[in-house]
Design an enzyme around this catalytic site. Structure first.
Site, PDB file in Angstrom:
ATOM      1  N   TRP A 167      58.143 -77.402 -13.824  1.00 23.37           N
ATOM      2  CA  TRP A 167      57.039 -78.148 -14.435  1.00 23.37           C
ATOM      3  C   TRP A 167      55.774 -77.326 -14.648  1.00 23.37           C
ATOM      4  CZ3 TRP A 167      53.363 -77.414 -10.885  1.00 23.37           C
ATOM      5  CH2 TRP A 167      53.712 -77.373  -9.534  1.00 23.37           C
ATOM      6  N   LYS A 178      67.718 -78.599 -19.143  1.00 22.82           N
ATOM      7  CA  LYS A 178      67.118 -79.739 -18.449  1.00 22.82           C
ATOM      8  C   LYS A 178      65.735 -79.337 -17.955  1.00 22.82           C
ATOM      9  CE  LYS A 178      66.775 -81.157 -14.281  1.00 22.82           C
ATOM     10  NZ  LYS A 178      65.446 -81.762 -14.318  1.00 22.82           N
ATOM     11  N   SER A 203      62.269 -73.217  -7.689  1.00 23.94           N
ATOM     12  CA  SER A 203      62.042 -72.767  -6.317  1.00 23.94           C
ATOM     13  C   SER A 203      63.254 -71.999  -5.783  1.00 23.94           C
ATOM     14  CB  SER A 203      61.774 -73.978  -5.425  1.00 23.94           C
ATOM     15  OG  SER A 203      62.888 -74.837  -5.460  1.00 23.94           O
ATOM     16  N   GLU A 237      65.190 -67.166 -11.742  1.00 23.81           N
ATOM     17  CA  GLU A 237      63.765 -66.808 -11.628  1.00 23.81           C
ATOM     18  C   GLU A 237      63.175 -67.758 -10.604  1.00 23.81           C
ATOM     19  OE1 GLU A 237      62.474 -64.320 -13.063  1.00 23.81           O
ATOM     20  OE2 GLU A 237      63.791 -63.878 -14.753  1.00 23.81           O
ATOM     21  N   CYS A 255      54.037 -68.717 -10.515  1.00 24.88           N
ATOM     22  CA  CYS A 255      54.883 -67.980  -9.572  1.00 24.88           C
ATOM     23  C   CYS A 255      54.381 -66.561  -9.345  1.00 24.88           C
ATOM     24  CB  CYS A 255      56.314 -67.976 -10.074  1.00 24.88           C
ATOM     25  SG  CYS A 255      56.422 -67.484 -11.795  1.00 24.88           S
ATOM     26  N   GLU A 273      55.001 -70.281   0.066  1.00 27.90           N
ATOM     27  CA  GLU A 273      54.465 -70.555  -1.270  1.00 27.90           C
ATOM     28  C   GLU A 273      53.669 -71.865  -1.224  1.00 27.90           C
ATOM     29  OE1 GLU A 273      57.436 -71.102  -4.337  1.00 27.90           O
ATOM     30  OE2 GLU A 273      56.299 -69.867  -5.725  1.00 27.90           O
TER      31      GLU A 273
HETATM   32  P1  NAD Z   1      62.065 -76.957  -8.272  1.00 27.29           P
HETATM   33  O1  NAD Z   1      63.022 -75.918  -7.792  1.00 27.29           O
HETATM   34  O2  NAD Z   1      61.768 -78.086  -7.384  1.00 27.29           O
HETATM   35  O3  NAD Z   1      62.613 -77.598  -9.632  1.00 27.29           O
HETATM   36  C1  NAD Z   1      62.953 -76.797 -10.736  1.00 27.29           C
HETATM   37  C2  NAD Z   1      63.932 -77.558 -11.589  1.00 27.29           C
HETATM   38  O4  NAD Z   1      65.124 -77.766 -10.831  1.00 27.29           O
HETATM   39  C3  NAD Z   1      63.468 -78.939 -12.049  1.00 27.29           C
HETATM   40  O5  NAD Z   1      63.882 -79.154 -13.383  1.00 27.29           O
HETATM   41  C4  NAD Z   1      64.209 -79.872 -11.108  1.00 27.29           C
HETATM   42  O6  NAD Z   1      64.438 -81.148 -11.650  1.00 27.29           O
HETATM   43  C5  NAD Z   1      65.512 -79.120 -10.911  1.00 27.29           C
HETATM   44  N1  NAD Z   1      66.250 -79.469  -9.688  1.00 27.29           N
HETATM   45  C6  NAD Z   1      65.747 -79.934  -8.520  1.00 27.29           C
HETATM   46  N2  NAD Z   1      66.755 -80.162  -7.653  1.00 27.29           N
HETATM   47  C7  NAD Z   1      67.910 -79.838  -8.268  1.00 27.29           C
HETATM   48  C8  NAD Z   1      69.296 -79.841  -7.893  1.00 27.29           C
HETATM   49  N3  NAD Z   1      69.683 -80.225  -6.688  1.00 27.29           N
HETATM   50  N4  NAD Z   1      70.195 -79.437  -8.800  1.00 27.29           N
HETATM   51  C9  NAD Z   1      69.815 -79.028 -10.019  1.00 27.29           C
HETATM   52  N5  NAD Z   1      68.538 -79.007 -10.443  1.00 27.29           N
HETATM   53  C10 NAD Z   1      67.579 -79.392  -9.576  1.00 27.29           C
HETATM   54  O7  NAD Z   1      60.765 -76.170  -8.726  1.00 27.29           O
HETATM   55  P2  NAD Z   1      59.419 -76.784  -9.325  1.00 27.29           P
HETATM   56  O8  NAD Z   1      58.706 -77.433  -8.199  1.00 27.29           O
HETATM   57  O9  NAD Z   1      59.703 -77.550 -10.564  1.00 27.29           O
HETATM   58  O10 NAD Z   1      58.665 -75.445  -9.784  1.00 27.29           O
HETATM   59  C11 NAD Z   1      57.954 -74.661  -8.923  1.00 27.29           C
HETATM   60  C12 NAD Z   1      58.789 -73.486  -8.432  1.00 27.29           C
HETATM   61  O11 NAD Z   1      59.246 -72.726  -9.541  1.00 27.29           O
HETATM   62  C13 NAD Z   1      57.998 -72.529  -7.580  1.00 27.29           C
HETATM   63  O12 NAD Z   1      58.779 -72.117  -6.484  1.00 27.29           O
HETATM   64  C14 NAD Z   1      57.739 -71.363  -8.516  1.00 27.29           C
HETATM   65  O13 NAD Z   1      57.489 -70.139  -7.873  1.00 27.29           O
HETATM   66  C15 NAD Z   1      58.980 -71.343  -9.309  1.00 27.29           C
HETATM   67  N6  NAD Z   1      58.779 -70.654 -10.599  1.00 27.29           N
HETATM   68  C16 NAD Z   1      59.303 -69.399 -10.749  1.00 27.29           C
HETATM   69  C17 NAD Z   1      59.110 -68.714 -11.943  1.00 27.29           C
HETATM   70  C18 NAD Z   1      59.671 -67.329 -12.139  1.00 27.29           C
HETATM   71  O14 NAD Z   1      59.641 -66.844 -13.259  1.00 27.29           O
HETATM   72  N7  NAD Z   1      60.186 -66.676 -11.120  1.00 27.29           N
HETATM   73  C19 NAD Z   1      58.395 -69.316 -12.973  1.00 27.29           C
HETATM   74  C20 NAD Z   1      57.876 -70.587 -12.788  1.00 27.29           C
HETATM   75  C21 NAD Z   1      58.086 -71.255 -11.583  1.00 27.29           C
END
Ligand code: NAD
Length: 501
Positions: free
Chosen positions: A157, A181, A235, A256, A290, A389
């Site tokens: 998000w 998604k 994450s 990522e 991130c 984080e």
């Molecule tokens: P998140 O891992 O909670 O969710 C990311 C996505 O995964 C969402 O679309 C969510 O609906 C989906 N998801 C959640 N549970 C799932 C499951 N069990 N199976 C499949 N999909 C699932 O992360 P967030 O809170 O949306 O974003 C923040 C995180 O993203 C932070 O840790 C940040 O560092 C990381 N991030 C990394 C980068 C990078 O380039 N390395 C870039 C942006 C964000």
């Protein structure tokens, strides 16, 4: 912004070239985190919707993977021009759903995305493999670089539009098809992105969007037998889930994940530049980035000056209406996320010196999820605020005495996404770029990204690269093709296996 102002967003999914409602019977409100207002109510996808999207992507792969690079490039070029025409619409929508200041979406999220589309329009025509030749006297070998198939992708998000672009563009430029998604709390610009791609001539089924919960729709997509590769940004903990799911059918994986970027200030640094760099590098997107600077590691001789300088600038940062171009920082993405950030800061007050923080007072902040910039000084290297984080406008600071100590502290983390070194000494800068284990090391800056250069992590920040021509490697597979040169029916090497003439 109200639901009636955005009628085109009534449909939440984009499957096989058409907008559609989800069919799960479950609804979600997309909320503007600055005001608490509902932008639109959407029906979430069901697993049947995922099946339809994957089937469409599988069918489209046959034709799309057979297009020439020039044909794919032309569609992407048109896509970029249509995005340019609608840039303000994207900027408004991204600002509203993610709580970003309009200045950020106008000057960073949207132009960055358009530049990415332009980049991949060019890069699509530059896919290359090794030269062919005779590596055996009796054969000619050549390398084909081919698309992989249906990509199942999941995005977060924090930068909904840019993260969608980083996943989709290299995949389709290389001839794959995709089912993406987005995070269900910020899906709107992703769906619009797919709609505009279709208007630019992207064939039906090449780019599909399913909006649903991670635990249901996301999980189902990850395990779908017709999905050949998983690409995920989010994450580290969900990244592990992605790896587990990939094991079921041995899918290729691109991850990522999280970060906890060190920001190392040596005693010879231009301190004014470092202080300003720390403020910008830690507060971009309200710290929900991130690569944001989150761990300042500062030499003892300039430590207190740095702390006071950053704390003073933090106190001047203007929080407010995200639609106002004068606003510096918007809210966090949700009340739930603010609570998590606030709890970490409150715990830190027990063991460190905290400047700022807390919920701002005033009517304009009453319904939003605002949180003030927070400097946590004297955070010990083993403290929660220094290690975990936070994903908010929080910079933890610790002190060092020797260069060895600074590098060791920078590397003392399971993450390895980004880092910066602040110094006017070329040897120190060189050492830092060589020895800090992260996918990117900036010298005397922190945050800038460009389409031509790769973005991606080391260690538990994941593997694989977004942006740049390196990302095309992620979404292609090389195939060895070998031609017999002899025309012989009884080839010489057969005798090694059987000796009958
Ligand atoms: P998140 O891992 O909670 O969710 C990311 C996505 O995964 C969402 O679309 C969510 O609906 C989906 N998801 C959640 N549970 C799932 C499951 N069990 N199976 C499949 N999909 C699932 O992360 P967030 O809170 O949306 O974003 C923040 C995180 O993203 C932070 O840790 C940040 O560092 C990381 N991030 C990394 C980068 C990078 O380039 N390395 C870039 C942006 C964000």
């Amino acid at each position: 912004m109200s639901a009636t102002a955005l009628p085109t967003l009534a449909a939440s999914q984009f499957i096989n070239g058409r907008s559609a409602e989800g069919t799960s019977g479950q609804f979600t409100d997309v909320i503007n985190p600055a005001t608490g207002e509902v932008i639109v109510r959407l029906q979430l996808a069901s697993t049947d919707d995922v099946d339809r999207a994957v089937a469409a992507a599988k069918a489209a792969f046959v034709q799309w993977s057979a297009t020439t690079p020039g044909e794919r490039s032309a569609v992407l070029a048109k896509f970029a021009r249509l995005l340019e025409e609608r840039a303000e619409e994207f900027a408004q929508l991204e600002s509203a759903q993610a709580g970003k200041p309009i200045r950020l979406t106008r000057e960073f999220d949207v132009p960055g995305t358009i530049d990415n589309v332009d980049f991949f329009s060019g890069a699509a025509r530059n896919l290359e493999g090794k030269a062919s030749g005779e590596y055996s006297a009796d054969h000619t070998s050549s390398i084909r670089r081919e698309a992989i198939g249906v990509i199942g992708s999941i995005s977060p998000w924090n930068y909904p539009l840019q993260m969608a672009a980083w996943k989709v563009l290299p995949a389709i430029a290389a001839g794959n098809t995709i089912v993406l998604k987005p995070a269900e709390i910020t899906p709107l610009t992703t769906t619009l992105f797919a709609q505009v791609a279709a208007e630019a001539g992207l064939p039906d089924g090449v780019f599909n969007v399913v909006v649903g919960k991670g635990s249901t729709v996301g999980s189902y997509l990850l395990r779908h037998p017709d999905v050949a590769m998983l690409s995920f940004t989010g994450s580290t903990s969900i990244g592990r889930t992605v790896l587990e799911a990939a094991a079921t059918t041995a899918k290729r994986v691109h991850l990522e994940l999280g970060g906890k970027a060190p920001f190392v200030v040596f005693d010879d640094a231009d301190l004014e530049a470092a202080i300003h760099g720390a403020v910008a590098g830690s507060l971009i997107n309200a710290g929900q980035d991130c690569t944001a600077a989150t761990r300042a590691i500062v030499h003892r001789s300039v430590y207190e000056q740095f702390v006071q300088g950053v704390a003073e600038l933090y106190s001047k940062v203007k929080l407010g209406d995200t639609a106002d171009p004068g606003t510096d920082m918007g809210p966090l993405v949700s009340l739930a996320h603010r609570e998590k950030v606030a709890e970490m800061v409150e715990r830190a007050r027990g063991y460190a010196r905290v400047f700022g923080g807390g919920i701002p007072e005033g009517e304009q902040f009453a319904n939003g999820s605002y949180y003030r910039p927070t400097l946590v000084a004297d955070a010990t290297p083993d403290s929660e605020i220094f290690r975990e984080e936070v994903f908010g406008p929080v910079l933890a600071v610790t002190v060092f005495d020797t260069d060895d100590e600074a590098i060791a502290l920078a590397n003392d983390t399971p993450y390895g996404l980004a880092a910066s070194a602040w110094t006017t000494n070329v040897y120190r800068a060189n050492r830092a770029t060589r020895e800090i284990r992260s996918g990117c090391v900036w010298v005397n800056d922190h945050i800038p990204i460009i389409s031509e250069m790769p973005h991606g992590g080391m260690k538990q920040s994941g593997f694989g690269k977004d942006m740049s021509s390196y990302s095309l490697d992620e979404y292609t597979v090389v195939k060895h093709v070998m031609f017999d040169l002899t025309g012989e029916q009884h080839k010489g090497w057969h005798r090694t296996i059987f000796s009958i003439d």
